[in-house]
Structure formats: C-alpha cells, structure tokens
Design a protein around this motif. Structure first.
Motif: not given
Length: 428
Positions: A332-356
């Motif tokens: 949690s210490c490594r989280l950077a405010y404003g980092d989008t990670g290249g994801f256009a939406s919250l749904r795209a983030l969750v879909r990519e990070r949880t698919r496995r």
C-alpha cells in the motif's frame, strides 16, 4: 488545371522523403551505439563538472575568442583567470578515500506521523589518516549533509538523522556519498559508499471485528444450497443415471434395495475476497481523500488476512502482496495518486486485474466522492450472481451512513474511525 502538376510534384517528392527518412533511421542506428560508448568513457569525467563549472568554462572560452578576434587584452586576462580557477579546483579532487558506511533505520516500518530515526556510521577502513570531508545522504526527496572530521585508521564517526513521516510512502535513505570539490563549487566528485535502505511509512488503519461484514471467514469453503455430483459435503442419495461417475455409487445401499444409488453433494465454495482500490485521480476530490481510501482499503484487507480468508487487492499499478499484513501494508505504501495504469475505466481495471483470479465471494470497491454508482455497477457486471458486492465511498466530512444501490451494499464515511461501526452494521 493546377491539380495535375500538384499531384506530379507530390509523387516526385514522396520517394525523396522516404529516402530521407530511411537515411535518418540508418544514421541513428549507427550513431546511437557510438554515442553510448563515448558516454560510457567520457561520462564519469564530464559529470565531475558542475553547472557552475560549465558556465565558468564557457565564459573562459568566450573571453579568449573575443580576445583573439578584437585584440582586447582585458578578455585575455579574464579568460586565463577563469581557466586557472578550473585547474586549481581540479587539485581538490586529488586523493582517495576508504570509508565503510552503515545506514540503519529504526524502525524500518512506521505509521504515518510516527517518529523514525536513522543512523549513519562511517568508519575509516584504510591505513592512513583521512582529511575532513563532506558526506551527503539522500533521504526521500531531501538530502542530509554531514561534515566529517579528519579520521584516523579504524576510527568511527556516528551521525543521526530524522526521517519525515507525514505522508504514506516508501522513503529511500541512501546511498551515502562522500563529496570532494572546491569551495567555489566548480568541480565535484562523489563516491558512493552504501546501498540504499527503504523505510515503509504505512497508512493509518483501524481494527475491525473479526465477524465483520459480509466478509466470509470459512477457511474450508462455504456450503451453498446448490447440489452437485462431486464435492465434500454429502447431501443425499439418488438413483443412478447413465453418465454418473461410478466412484460415487453407494454400493451398500444399492445392494439392499436392488437399484444403483449414487451420492449427491452440496457445493462448497472457497472464500475469496477481492478489494479494489483505484488510484486514478478522477475517482477522488483531492489527494487527502485518496489517502483516506487507502487507509480504508488497508484496514479491510488487514482484517481479512487476520481471519485467514483468501484475499486479493488490486490497483492500477498491479496486485498487492497479501501473504501477510506487513507485506500488504508495504504494498500500500507504493500506491501513487493519479496513476491510471493505462485503464480507461474502473471496469477495465477490474476486468484485467481479476481475470486470472478465482471467482470471488465478495468484491469490495473503494473510492472517493467522485466514484459514481455507475462505476460500481460496472464492476458488478463482471461477476456472477453468487458474488456479493460492497461499495465504500470516502468523502471528507461526510457523516457515516449505510445504504444500498442496485443490489450493492453502499458504505459512506468521512473519517477512518467510522469504519468499524459501519462494518458492524453490515454484519447485522
């Protein structure tokens, strides 16, 4: 009438432009390795000259050029004086040092606002006396400077410093550098003596009740009402139908009633919780709200880990390490405010990070006041009907309240201290 000549000129220029582009690419491919090789050789020497030194060198060259063109003796004198100053400055770089440097942070992990002290121990590991020097120690975004006295062989010098812990972060202390240079700051030679040391400034957390909240705690799996042909929890017997696995035939009952009977089971599900903590600035009113969301997410994750339930925490930067509470807080210490990670939406983030990841029992989505109900519903559509959803909205100064929206349990809080009471309400 003018279109044809224009098209002809364009057709003639196109091959020339293509040849020029290819020539530029070929030149870059040839010159780039040469430039890197030259920099490896000349870079250490060029880095010795400080910005002030480059200015002095440029003025010296300019003065000598003006002197040779116009014959001005004053510029001749000025140019040579500046060059002599650089030569004299180079004398201060002569000599070698033999230091042993130890950097210690005590403790290595603190909570935001706690006091963190550091210690740097410098030892003369050589066989001759060392002249006084200056030691620089980068600490986070700042630099601590220490003036070391002359040191005899095997002599130690201890220096203490304080590390600022007013914000959640990973603060790097080091590497320590001994500095040789002139008093005017024209030339500067730095030698590194120690590896950097990390200080983890954890977010503030609160402890939740272990029975809190929709957070399934059954390590062996939660027994559901769904009937399946193979599992662990026995339910009943039924007549055999073609295609059933013969391993589940209950032979004693079959022999007694004269008909093949097979076992049925209640499906058990492995408890799996996913916590989503987005870092994109569009979900928060400001950075303070983001820090509160991180504290909420870390508090929930810490309690889930203590309860022994399978947990995954995801953000734009990637999954957190959740093997232990400490490793989770380090992530949690490594989280950077404003980092989008290249994801256009919250749904795209969750879909990519949880698919496995395996199908979760509970999904907890945490965000700021700018996190809309539509964002949370978009996450809800990624999972099946057996997954429970909890939305947590942090809004500074907002009263704590519990509600629901579109089948999602919604928690709103303005202070971290409101979280335990809200989760007790969820549990009831």
């Amino acid at each position: 009438m003018t279109a044809a000549p224009l098209e002809t000129a364009t057709a003639l220029l196109r091959p020339a432009g293509e040849r020029a582009r290819r020539a530029a690419v070929a030149a870059r491919n040839v010159l780039a390795p040469v430039g890197r090789a030259l920099w490896r050789v000349l870079g250490p020497a060029l880095r010795i000259v400080t910005p002030v030194g480059w200015i002095v060198l440029g003025l010296a060259v300019l003065a000598l050029v003006l002197s040779s063109v116009f014959g001005w003796q004053e510029f001749t004198f000025l140019g040579w004086v500046l060059l002599v100053a650089l030569v004299v400055a180079a004398v201060f770089l002569i000599g070698r040092s033999s230091y042993g440097v130890l950097i210690e942070l005590n403790p290595r992990r603190v909570v935001v606002g706690d006091r963190a002290m550091g210690r740097m121990v410098v030892t003369n590991t050589g066989t001759r006396r060392l002249a006084p020097t200056r030691m620089e120690l980068p600490v986070g975004r700042g630099t601590a400077e220490f003036q070391l006295p002359a040191m005899d062989p095997k002599q130690e010098q201890e220096e203490l410093f304080q590390v600022p812990t007013n914000r959640r972060a990973v603060i790097v202390a080091g590497p320590a550098e001994s500095i040789r240079g002139d008093q005017l700051g024209l030339l500067r030679r730095a030698v590194r003596w120690a590896d950097p040391v990390d200080l983890f400034v954890h977010p503030r957390t609160v402890r939740l009740a272990s029975s809190a909240a929709g957070l399934v705690r059954d390590l062996e799996g939660q027994v559901s009402s769904k009937i399946t042909n193979n599992d662990l929890a026995f339910h009943a017997l039924r007549p055999y139908v073609p295609g059933d696995d013969r391993r589940y035939v209950h032979w004693r009952t079959s022999a007694r009633i004269g008909q093949l009977m097979v076992r049925q089971f209640q499906e058990t599900r492995r408890s799996q919780i996913i916590v989503v903590v987005p870092t994109a600035a569009r979900f928060y009113a400001d950075e303070d709200e983001f820090e509160l969301a991180v504290s909420v997410g870390a508090s929930i994750a810490a309690q889930v880990i203590r309860d022994g339930t399978q947990l995954d925490v995801v953000s734009e930067g990637g999954p957190w390490r959740t093997r232990s509470v400490t490793s989770m807080l380090d992530s949690s210490c490594r989280l950077a405010y404003g980092d989008t990670g290249g994801f256009a939406s919250l749904r795209a983030l969750v879909r990519e990070r949880t698919r496995r990841l395996p199908a979760p029992s509970v999904v907890v989505t945490i965000g700021g006041s700018a996190l809309g109900a539509g964002d949370i519903r978009s996450v809800q559509t990624l999972f099946g009907p057996d997954t429970a959803h909890i939305g947590v909205v942090v809004e500074a100064g907002s009263p704590a309240r519990l509600g629901s929206a579109g089948g999602t349990l919604m928690l709103t809080l303005g202070r971290l201290e409101d979280l335990p009471a809200l989760f007790r309400g969820v549990g009831s």
